[in-house]
Design a protein around this motif. Sequence first.
Motif, mmCIF file in Angstrom:
data_model
loop_
_atom_site.group_PDB
_atom_site.id
_atom_site.type_symbol
_atom_site.label_atom_id
_atom_site.label_comp_id
_atom_site.label_asym_id
_atom_site.label_seq_id
_atom_site.Cartn_x
_atom_site.Cartn_y
_atom_site.Cartn_z
ATOM 1 N N SER A 303 0.843 -1.200 0.000
ATOM 2 C CA SER A 303 0.000 0.000 0.000
ATOM 3 C C SER A 303 0.879 1.252 0.000
ATOM 4 N N TYR A 304 0.299 2.358 -0.429
ATOM 5 C CA TYR A 304 1.002 3.633 -0.436
ATOM 6 C C TYR A 304 -0.033 4.746 -0.403
ATOM 7 N N TYR A 305 0.424 5.957 -0.045
ATOM 8 C CA TYR A 305 -0.449 7.126 -0.067
ATOM 9 C C TYR A 305 -0.205 7.916 -1.340
ATOM 10 N N ALA A 306 -1.307 8.449 -1.889
ATOM 11 C CA ALA A 306 -1.220 9.223 -3.116
ATOM 12 C C ALA A 306 -2.027 10.504 -2.971
ATOM 13 N N LEU A 307 -1.582 11.531 -3.691
ATOM 14 C CA LEU A 307 -2.268 12.815 -3.708
ATOM 15 C C LEU A 307 -3.137 12.888 -4.962
ATOM 16 N N TYR A 308 -4.415 13.253 -4.760
ATOM 17 C CA TYR A 308 -5.353 13.382 -5.869
ATOM 18 C C TYR A 308 -5.918 14.793 -5.914
ATOM 19 N N LYS A 309 -6.387 15.170 -7.105
ATOM 20 C CA LYS A 309 -7.023 16.470 -7.315
ATOM 21 C C LYS A 309 -8.372 16.268 -7.991
ATOM 22 N N LYS A 310 -9.381 17.041 -7.536
ATOM 23 C CA LYS A 310 -10.671 17.046 -8.212
ATOM 24 C C LYS A 310 -11.000 18.476 -8.610
ATOM 25 N N CYS A 311 -11.277 18.666 -9.897
ATOM 26 C CA CYS A 311 -11.674 19.980 -10.389
ATOM 27 C C CYS A 311 -13.146 20.206 -10.048
ATOM 28 N N LEU A 312 -13.461 21.313 -9.394
ATOM 29 C CA LEU A 312 -14.837 21.560 -9.005
ATOM 30 C C LEU A 312 -15.728 21.849 -10.204
ATOM 31 N N ALA A 313 -15.166 22.457 -11.265
ATOM 32 C CA ALA A 313 -15.974 22.809 -12.431
ATOM 33 C C ALA A 313 -16.331 21.577 -13.259
ATOM 34 N N SER A 314 -15.330 20.761 -13.580
ATOM 35 C CA SER A 314 -15.559 19.599 -14.445
ATOM 36 C C SER A 314 -15.803 18.313 -13.667
ATOM 37 N N GLU A 315 -15.490 18.316 -12.361
ATOM 38 C CA GLU A 315 -15.564 17.135 -11.490
ATOM 39 C C GLU A 315 -14.592 16.043 -11.929
#
Length: 343
Positions: A303-315
């Motif tokens: 297992s590992y930790y990852a950084l994610y991004k979500k765009c609020l406009a396009s989701e």
Amino acid sequence: MDWASLPADLLFSISSHLREPEDFVRFRAVCPQWRAAVSHEEHAFFQPWIMASRWLEDEYSENLVFYSLSTLKTIKVRVPDMKGKRIAASGSGHLVAIDNDDDLSAVLVNPLFGKTTALPRLPEFFHDNGTHGWVTGEGVITVVLYNWMSESMALWYHGGGITMKGWAIVPGRKLWLRMPYYLRMLAAHGDQMEMHLTDLDRDNDNSVVLLQETQKVELLGGCWHGSDELFKATTPYHHEWFSLYRMVKQEEIPVHDIKNAIVVQSRDSCTRTYMIPASCDFAALCSRNAFYYLRKQFDDGGSYYALYKKCLASEELTFVKHLPEDWKLSDEWFMPTLKIGTL
């Protein structure tokens, strides 16, 4: 060139692009002229750090551990008073730590200054019921604590000539929408706040809310007075479904554009989730109108930790980067600051 003679406004402009406390301190150490041009309280936003949780054996350590996305380095801060304590709340560059052997004993910790301040003894309804909360303020400090077993919440305030010797107890079900009012009453009356409260008779569903303020760190769960905008966030347990709503009276209006801002969200606690101005100087957090979160991933190798991004406009959901393999229990954000020193 005589570097010491650079104009003060140019030095201030340069310093505003420094996103790590270490870089800012080094900048001010160049010479007396640079140090005089920019005080330690005049820095711009530092990039958020990722804070390691203190579980089991880590709770008996004197060290606080953070990870910087801009330097890709682990930052270990030794605070002797953290030994034998767990973190119950954070915000505004501070942590609230609870003694493992006496759960009504708490301290306020500023990791960057390595300073601690003893808080008044916690009310009895915190005994054996856990303690959670947040810290808010700039120039003044407000600590808000609660637990899931009580309908009450405890407030502590320091600043403006007031240092409370005890806790103000308020109804938890009304706290979120009444927070600006409570902060004004704390500033005016301190320990005597409860004697001056009036019932605003406002319904509240205990949603997590956010008060918008320009050019200041903003905190989901924490509210600052002086703003007319409230936001509500969905629960933090399902990041892919994250949504923001603007609160207008009793109506929730979906928000798909927070303009030149980002949200960094901690999974286990919305009170450790921050909205801050976006910056092209932020490493890995450079997109505006987006929220970022950490998630544990599993594969054949573990297992590992990852950084994610979500765009609020396009989701749209985007993978950003892996965290170091040895990083563990890391789904909380911390906002480093040099603006608030020892209480």
